[in-house]
Scaffold this motif. Structure first.
Motif, short mmCIF file in Angstrom:
data_model
loop_
_atom_site.label_atom_id
_atom_site.label_comp_id
_atom_site.label_asym_id
_atom_site.label_seq_id
_atom_site.Cartn_x
_atom_site.Cartn_y
_atom_site.Cartn_z
N ALA A 151 53.92 49.83 41.62
CA ALA A 151 53.73 49.11 40.14
C ALA A 151 55.51 50.38 39.77
CB ALA A 151 52.73 49.89 39.51
N LEU A 152 55.43 51.39 40.71
CA LEU A 152 56.53 52.19 39.76
C LEU A 152 58.16 52.06 40.47
CD1 LEU A 152 57.67 54.65 38.86
CD2 LEU A 152 57.13 56.28 40.47
N VAL A 153 57.65 51.62 41.62
CA VAL A 153 59.12 51.36 42.65
C VAL A 153 59.49 49.48 41.98
CG1 VAL A 153 59.97 50.27 45.39
CG2 VAL A 153 58.56 52.61 44.53
N ARG A 154 58.72 48.97 41.26
CA ARG A 154 58.62 47.10 40.95
C ARG A 154 59.45 47.76 39.38
NH1 ARG A 154 53.94 45.36 43.14
NH2 ARG A 154 54.27 44.32 45.17
N GLN A 155 58.39 48.33 38.78
CA GLN A 155 59.41 48.85 37.29
C GLN A 155 61.12 49.30 37.85
OE1 GLN A 155 56.79 50.71 34.94
NE2 GLN A 155 55.09 49.24 35.33
N ILE A 156 61.28 50.41 38.84
CA ILE A 156 62.47 50.84 38.62
C ILE A 156 63.31 49.87 39.18
CG2 ILE A 156 63.56 52.38 39.63
CD1 ILE A 156 60.98 54.14 40.34
N LEU A 157 63.45 49.24 39.60
CA LEU A 157 63.76 48.61 40.83
C LEU A 157 64.66 46.94 39.44
CD1 LEU A 157 62.77 46.90 44.35
CD2 LEU A 157 64.85 48.57 42.99
N SER A 158 63.31 46.54 38.78
CA SER A 158 63.70 46.32 37.58
C SER A 158 64.42 46.38 36.55
CB SER A 158 62.61 44.97 36.64
OG SER A 158 61.30 44.69 37.83
N ALA A 159 64.33 47.52 36.39
CA ALA A 159 65.40 48.25 34.55
C ALA A 159 67.05 48.45 35.69
CB ALA A 159 64.43 49.41 34.61
N ARG A 160 67.12 48.05 37.05
CA ARG A 160 67.75 49.05 37.67
C ARG A 160 69.41 48.84 36.19
NH1 ARG A 160 68.40 49.89 44.12
NH2 ARG A 160 67.58 52.05 43.55
N ASP A 161 69.13 47.06 36.12
CA ASP A 161 70.50 46.90 35.14
C ASP A 161 70.70 48.11 33.65
OD1 ASP A 161 71.46 45.16 37.30
OD2 ASP A 161 70.99 43.77 36.07
N LEU A 162 69.44 48.04 33.43
CA LEU A 162 69.10 48.39 31.67
C LEU A 162 70.07 50.19 31.99
CD1 LEU A 162 68.02 48.00 29.75
CD2 LEU A 162 65.73 49.32 29.75
N LEU A 163 69.35 50.80 33.10
CA LEU A 163 69.58 51.81 33.74
C LEU A 163 71.29 52.15 33.50
CD1 LEU A 163 66.65 52.52 35.68
CD2 LEU A 163 66.87 53.48 33.78
N ASN A 164 71.66 51.87 34.69
CA ASN A 164 72.95 51.81 34.22
C ASN A 164 73.79 51.98 33.42
OD1 ASN A 164 72.90 52.03 37.10
ND2 ASN A 164 73.14 49.73 38.09
N LYS A 165 73.61 50.47 32.26
CA LYS A 165 73.73 50.23 30.90
C LYS A 165 74.05 51.74 30.61
CE LYS A 165 72.94 48.13 27.76
NZ LYS A 165 71.76 46.95 26.89
N HIS A 166 72.89 52.68 30.42
CA HIS A 166 72.58 54.09 30.15
C HIS A 166 73.39 54.66 30.44
CE1 HIS A 166 69.79 51.35 27.09
NE2 HIS A 166 70.73 52.29 26.54
N GLY A 167 74.52 54.87 32.33
CA GLY A 167 74.64 55.80 32.88
C GLY A 167 73.56 56.83 34.02
N MET A 168 72.58 55.67 34.21
CA MET A 168 71.66 57.02 35.54
C MET A 168 71.47 56.20 36.22
SD MET A 168 67.75 57.86 33.51
CE MET A 168 68.63 59.01 32.49
N ASN A 169 71.58 56.27 36.94
CA ASN A 169 71.35 56.01 38.68
C ASN A 169 70.69 56.75 39.39
OD1 ASN A 169 73.43 54.01 38.58
ND2 ASN A 169 75.01 56.09 38.13
N LEU A 170 69.32 56.38 39.28
CA LEU A 170 68.00 56.66 40.14
C LEU A 170 68.30 55.90 41.62
CD1 LEU A 170 65.71 56.31 37.27
CD2 LEU A 170 66.39 58.29 38.22
N HIS A 171 68.26 56.66 42.58
CA HIS A 171 68.06 56.08 43.84
C HIS A 171 66.76 56.62 44.54
CE1 HIS A 171 72.40 55.32 44.20
NE2 HIS A 171 72.49 56.12 43.36
N ILE A 172 65.83 55.75 44.30
CA ILE A 172 64.90 56.02 45.49
C ILE A 172 64.87 56.31 47.45
CG2 ILE A 172 62.64 55.53 45.80
CD1 ILE A 172 62.50 53.13 44.01
N VAL A 173 65.47 58.26 47.08
CA VAL A 173 65.92 58.36 47.85
C VAL A 173 64.65 58.30 49.68
CG1 VAL A 173 68.12 59.32 47.86
CG2 VAL A 173 65.80 60.48 47.83
#
Lengths: 360, 360
Positions: free
Chosen positions: A20-42
């Motif tokens: 669920a976490l991984v899905r939520q992060i994927l879904s929020a990617r645009d929102l995060l990028n808009k706020h200049g935040m880049n989360l990379h699941i490595v």
């Protein structure tokens, strides 16, 4: 597309919460990028393999991992996976290690992350409940968050830390910290026999397959220890006297036998509830944390009180402090569930990222 | 003793909240230092003068300012004060500007702080409720916090931001956002005449000297606008229809006349409460914020509901979202008071400091 402001995540555990976490992060990617935040699941690991990609797993790789997992397969069947232990070598300062497992075996890895200087986010309660001597390091480490361990996505830990950091002093925390036992108490209050309430809770998926795991109160006790330690009161789980909601005679029998024999308890609980009802009280399984110690067990709350008017599986946490003395600061609502638990983890990740983001 | 990790604070407004804030910061100094955080109050201003010291005001200077203020004197009688306007020139990126005034005239100064890149913390609601076209900049600015504007020290804004940042979507916020009107509703519910309840609230210090300022609902409406805008719904205060808890005929009379004539309303409120009681309902002054709009006015809540069982001046804020759908996430407790309001401001300062601290 790694950049200077990117934060690398390693997610330990790819069960329901991890997925669920991984899905939520994927879904929020645009929102995060808009706020200049880049989360990379490595890195993404189940108990058998680590899926790892230095520049961040692609959305396609993550989707594929979710699909495999949905089909009951381990990540180890995927291409270019590594041993889970290689996380220790790959983790760098400023990365975030996320523990969504329910494993008692992640403590060494977390302590290693402390040494490295990585961020840590836990949904896993167990590492925070070990002996104080070895766990203290986690509680004093500034880059650790564990909101989801108590009340799932409810802002319980953040609120406690905020109160203490602004110089307030704790008198008590009183909480209903188990959705399962909250549901059970509501059923008893409505007059349902104990055995029926247990079976209903189990068939609704509110309990573990063996409901005694919930009825033992151990989960509530762990949450109480985490709250206590967060408040600077170093309680030991092994010191607590925990009142279980089933008799010790039924400790050793099989799950099926337990469910069959549970009706032996019906009369006793019905008697208690009848007495409570006559006194305008309701049974509530509560944890009470004070500087003097922790109590975990069945309590009777006035029906007209907020605790007494609590319904079903909702959690309730009341902070009584020097500043919130006449009336407590209260947080309540659903305290369990995959999506809200994952959201609590996600919120912690964002907060850590926000705090270290500025570093660069 | 300035060092690399020091954060400089300018505190605008040296009334009750400003004074409590400064006292809380002084008291917490050891705790903060232990966590490697150095907050320097470099500027302290009332409406007439700015007490300023480049390397941070000393504890002695601050104590002396508190003493003068306690004796009803302005800061301008102190040595080496400056004009309040010199803040605009002195404020640097990474400094934090704190607005504890209740003034409608700080907006320009706050927008200047946005341009400079300073942190901003507000207890003052008014600048956040101006026309959206000019206020939008404050809401989109990443380094602004304003927890104390809604529910004082209750973690309302932080919770809303957390929900949205993790990708949850808001269905509604329903709140009792005024301690004063909460107290009044409780009194009415208990059968007290309206005029008596108003007088009691006033003599307990729950209302402004002119209680119509609270009864107008304007304070609740401002909080609702702040919540709505925080949720990304750009409401205008001037568009709201706000139901006041006194008749328009009594709008222009003096405070004394209002208090004398308030008993004209007793029968009407008694009738409403009697009807509500018969229906197992209780009067509650609520704000309801949804993507479709804001409603502020007197509502009837089921007595058995959490909103209906709310007592006295406590606030209550329920977030209904996509993830908290069946049952809301609720925060409740004292939502007014000098110490908890100051604590909310202090918490915001610490959070901003934590986020920018790492920068160095």
């Amino acid at each position: 597309m790694k950049n200077q402001n990117a934060i690398n995540l390693f997610v330990l555990g790819f069960g329901k919460v991890g997925q669920a976490l991984v899905r939520q992060i994927l879904s929020a990617r645009d929102l995060l990028n808009k706020h200049g935040m880049n989360l990379h699941i490595v890195g993404l690991s189940d108990s058998r393999a680590l899926l790892y990609r230095d520049e961040g797993l692609t959305a396609t790789q993550i989707q594929s991992a979710l699909t495999h997992k949905g089909q009951g397969q381990s990540l180890e069947i995927m291409d270019s996976t590594h041993s889970v232990d290689s996380i220790d070598r790959l983790l760098k300062p400023g990365d975030i290690l996320v523990d969504t497992t329910a494993s008692p075996h992640t403590t060494a890895r977390l302590l290693r992350a402390v040494e490295v200087g990585s961020g840590i986010v836990l949904a896993n309660k167990i590492p925070l409940c070990g002996p104080w001597a070895e766990t203290q390091k986690l509680f004093t480490y500034p880059n650790i968050k564990y909101e989801s361990t108590v009340g799932a996505g409810l802002p319980v830990i953040a609120t406690l830390k905020y109160l203490l950091s602004t110089g307030d002093s704790l008198e008590s925390i009183v909480g209903c910290l188990s959705g399962t036992l909250g549901y059970l108490c509501s059923c008893l209050e409505e007059g349902l026999p104990y055995s029926q309430a247990v079976k209903d809770a189990r068939s609704l998926g509110y309990t573990e397959p063996d409901p005694r795991q919930d009825l033992s109160g151990m989960d509530v006790a762990r949450k109480a220890v985490i709250l206590s330690r967060t408040a600077g009161i170093p309680a030991e789980l092994s010191d607590l006297s925990i009142e279980p909601l089933y008799p010790t005679e039924l400790e050793k029998v099989s799950v099926e036998e337990f469910l069959q024999l549970a009706d032996q308890e019906d009369a006793q609980y019905a008697g208690l509830v009848n007495w409570a009802t006559a006194e305008q009280k309701a049974p509530r399984y509560t944890a009470r944390i004070t500087p003097e110690g922790i109590q975990v067990g069945l309590d009777l709350a006035n029906k007209a009180s907020p605790l007494g008017s609590l319904k079903g599986p909702d959690n309730y946490i009341a902070f009584q402090t020097n500043r919130y003395s006449a009336s407590p600061l209260v947080i309540s609502g659903p305290g369990a569930g995959i999506e809200v638990t994952a959201a609590g983890v996600f919120g912690d990740i964002l907060q850590l990222a926000r705090e270290s983001h500025r570093r660069s």
